[in-house]
Design a protein around this motif. Sequence first.
Motif, PDB file in Angstrom:
ATOM      1  N   LEU A 215      92.736 160.006  33.541  1.00  0.00           N
ATOM      2  CA  LEU A 215      92.633 161.452  33.703  1.00  0.00           C
ATOM      3  C   LEU A 215      94.003 162.133  33.705  1.00  0.00           C
ATOM      4  CD1 LEU A 215      90.317 163.566  34.478  1.00  0.00           C
ATOM      5  CD2 LEU A 215      91.123 163.320  36.819  1.00  0.00           C
ATOM      6  N   GLY A 216      94.064 163.320  33.134  1.00  0.00           N
ATOM      7  CA  GLY A 216      95.254 164.168  33.216  1.00  0.00           C
ATOM      8  C   GLY A 216      94.778 165.604  33.288  1.00  0.00           C
ATOM      9  N   THR A 217      95.453 166.430  34.067  1.00  0.00           N
ATOM     10  CA  THR A 217      95.006 167.805  34.236  1.00  0.00           C
ATOM     11  C   THR A 217      94.912 168.538  32.894  1.00  0.00           C
ATOM     12  OG1 THR A 217      95.891 167.909  36.457  1.00  0.00           O
ATOM     13  CG2 THR A 217      95.554 170.015  35.351  1.00  0.00           C
ATOM     14  N   ASP A 218      93.729 169.093  32.625  1.00  0.00           N
ATOM     15  CA  ASP A 218      93.459 169.810  31.382  1.00  0.00           C
ATOM     16  C   ASP A 218      93.721 168.976  30.125  1.00  0.00           C
ATOM     17  OD1 ASP A 218      92.566 171.902  32.838  1.00  0.00           O
ATOM     18  OD2 ASP A 218      94.363 173.131  32.626  1.00  0.00           O
ATOM     19  N   PHE A 219      93.514 167.680  30.245  1.00  0.00           N
ATOM     20  CA  PHE A 219      93.552 166.772  29.105  1.00  0.00           C
ATOM     21  C   PHE A 219      92.161 166.171  28.936  1.00  0.00           C
ATOM     22  CE2 PHE A 219      97.554 165.395  27.104  1.00  0.00           C
ATOM     23  CZ  PHE A 219      98.406 166.328  27.661  1.00  0.00           C
ATOM     24  N   PRO A 220      91.892 165.599  27.760  1.00  0.00           N
ATOM     25  CA  PRO A 220      90.625 164.868  27.630  1.00  0.00           C
ATOM     26  C   PRO A 220      90.601 163.692  28.609  1.00  0.00           C
ATOM     27  CG  PRO A 220      91.601 165.259  25.461  1.00  0.00           C
ATOM     28  CD  PRO A 220      92.642 165.633  26.479  1.00  0.00           C
ATOM     29  N   VAL A 221      89.419 163.335  29.061  1.00  0.00           N
ATOM     30  CA  VAL A 221      89.282 162.157  29.921  1.00  0.00           C
ATOM     31  C   VAL A 221      88.994 160.971  29.008  1.00  0.00           C
ATOM     32  CG1 VAL A 221      86.780 162.491  30.333  1.00  0.00           C
ATOM     33  CG2 VAL A 221      88.159 161.221  31.995  1.00  0.00           C
ATOM     34  N   ARG A 222      89.479 159.818  29.409  1.00  0.00           N
ATOM     35  CA  ARG A 222      89.254 158.596  28.633  1.00  0.00           C
ATOM     36  C   ARG A 222      88.482 157.622  29.511  1.00  0.00           C
ATOM     37  NH1 ARG A 222      92.542 155.525  24.429  1.00  0.00           N
ATOM     38  NH2 ARG A 222      92.228 153.336  24.923  1.00  0.00           N
ATOM     39  N   LEU A 223      87.361 157.116  28.998  1.00  0.00           N
ATOM     40  CA  LEU A 223      86.566 156.117  29.722  1.00  0.00           C
ATOM     41  C   LEU A 223      86.666 154.809  28.960  1.00  0.00           C
ATOM     42  CD1 LEU A 223      83.210 158.055  30.445  1.00  0.00           C
ATOM     43  CD2 LEU A 223      85.326 158.054  31.760  1.00  0.00           C
ATOM     44  N   GLU A 224      86.818 153.718  29.696  1.00  0.00           N
ATOM     45  CA  GLU A 224      86.893 152.404  29.070  1.00  0.00           C
ATOM     46  C   GLU A 224      85.974 151.442  29.807  1.00  0.00           C
ATOM     47  OE1 GLU A 224      91.708 152.687  28.045  1.00  0.00           O
ATOM     48  OE2 GLU A 224      90.928 151.046  29.275  1.00  0.00           O
ATOM     49  N   PHE A 225      85.216 150.682  29.043  1.00  0.00           N
ATOM     50  CA  PHE A 225      84.406 149.638  29.666  1.00  0.00           C
ATOM     51  C   PHE A 225      84.081 148.573  28.624  1.00  0.00           C
ATOM     52  CE2 PHE A 225      81.667 153.033  28.171  1.00  0.00           C
ATOM     53  CZ  PHE A 225      80.617 152.390  27.530  1.00  0.00           C
ATOM     54  N   THR A 226      83.567 147.461  29.087  1.00  0.00           N
ATOM     55  CA  THR A 226      83.264 146.371  28.155  1.00  0.00           C
ATOM     56  C   THR A 226      81.769 146.321  27.891  1.00  0.00           C
ATOM     57  OG1 THR A 226      83.020 144.807  29.960  1.00  0.00           O
ATOM     58  CG2 THR A 226      85.204 144.984  28.968  1.00  0.00           C
ATOM     59  N   ILE A 227      81.428 145.794  26.720  1.00  0.00           N
ATOM     60  CA  ILE A 227      80.016 145.583  26.393  1.00  0.00           C
ATOM     61  C   ILE A 227      79.865 144.162  25.833  1.00  0.00           C
ATOM     62  CG2 ILE A 227      79.398 147.995  25.989  1.00  0.00           C
ATOM     63  CD1 ILE A 227      79.664 147.387  22.951  1.00  0.00           C
TER      64      ILE A 227
END
Lengths: 244, 339
Positions: A215-227
């Motif tokens: 997360l960064g203020t007023d930035f896109p959020v990035r989600l990471e996970f495994t499948i």
Amino acid sequence: MFKAKLKADVLKEIIEVTGHIVDEIVMDLDSEGLTIKAVDPSHVAMVDLMLTKNAFQEFEADDVSIAVEMDKMREVIKLAKAGDVISMEHDSERNRLIVTVGNIIRKMGLLSPSSITSPKVPDLELPANVILKTDEIKQGIKAAESISDHVTLIMEPESFSMEADGDTDEVKLKLTKDQLIEISCKERQRSMFPLDYFSNMVKAATNSSSLKILLGTDFPVRLEFTIAGGNGEVVYLLAPRIED
Amino acid sequence: MGVKLGDIAPRTPAEISDFSGWVMAIDAFNTLYQFISTIRQPDGTPLMDDRGRITSHLSGLLYRTSSLVQSGIKPVFVFDGTSPDEKEGTVESRRHIRETAEREWQEAIDEGDMEKAARKARQSSRLTSDIIEESKALLRLMGIPVVQAPSEGEAQAAYLAEKGDVEAAVSQDFDSLLFGTPILVRNLTISGRRKVARRDIYITVTPEIIELNTVLSQNGITREQLIDIAILVGTDFNKGVRGIGAKTGLKLVKKHGTLEGVMAEKGIEIPNYKRLREIFLHPPVTDNYEIKWAEVDANGIRELLCREHDFSEKRVDSAIKRLDRHFQATKQKSLDGWF
């Protein structure tokens, strides 16, 4: 050339991870595995999925791109029973994907990969991140969905919070450092996101026990996970809502 | 207060909701004065905290501003700087009225005449530097931009409107038009009901829009002529000519073209009229300001209002929520900006 066998569950994961972003996907294949990059029509959300060949029962591919319609893939997956192995083979001459589920063979007409834009994934430097149990945030989303159409994510050095604010009701999920698997945050970061997109992303992550959020203020959020039992990785990017 | 041009200024009634999405420059002194003079108890006593300090301005700023914000208005408060020397006369006479009123207020209370007490109390209102500084502090906590004018706040507000940084200037006074605001909005920061002076009845006060161009075209005059009329009628900077109101002023200026013509014809002497024109046509204004809405500092507001000035936590919190809602009037961005 592309020829592979994979468990129905793995194909189902691929569909769940990408299907809420786009209606058509391009699968880029090479000898190492499969990648899918897609951005939704309004350019608010993006998915970057990678499966190694270990995610498949059998896998063989030269560099090739295959463009499929998500609805057709969903029809296929509905035919599969738990534990089924699905086989796929690319018929490049007729541009079809021959999919075998149990005793059914579906010859699936494909799209032209060039008709679908394959986005570049922006390289973002996001100052804070947490790793948390997927179930925890899923609960928070469940609580937020009925009251608002957006959520605010906040990271502080000692905690992660998710807040939703409706006309009359508020929901807040707060996880302190000891309730998180990992946290790295020097300064407070805060951004707001559309809840429907965010919810779909988190729901797609439920097969993974943990989820990393950057997360960064007023930035896109990035989600990471495994499948695929750890043989694949998913990255989501979601653009923020920002004040005018 | 202000120049009496109401008779020649056509107004369009409006609803608060008409201003949704507007950035509006609010004349802070004018508004604070309204709060201080009207937000009072029935006997005229202003709202006070446990230590007897006046809180009418804080109450008005918080509740009124948050409800404007809830209506989708983006307020900017413009504060007065140093007044031109010519305002000294007005300042002096206001001081005199205040002092007299203060004395009469006490007498009225002693006589048990609550109606008179309330009236005199309102007249005794004054903005102290504490009130002004505290108001600025509260606005900043509320995330509302504060613009400091070098001189008259209305002049700066008109400048913001002319530049297009705001859609309108908000004031009760018509002076804003003289300073050149294309659009003046009145009755925005006062509540829907106002007591009629000296009578026990209330009228509903609704916002009204006054467009400078309409004022000029309907009367067939230029802005310079409007200023000349104002000087004849009397402004905050001069007394005006006895017996000349807006309608007579208009007639005279139209007939003789300019103030010089009127003075020559009527044998009137307004010694500093050139300087008065300058005050309205070229007032000191500044480009040194930033119009940016910040996040609401909820804890800061609670600290100032609830802890320091004994406001009800529940009411303050609901106003904070109204403010917060505005800041969630956000736009969804696309990822394109980050590719």
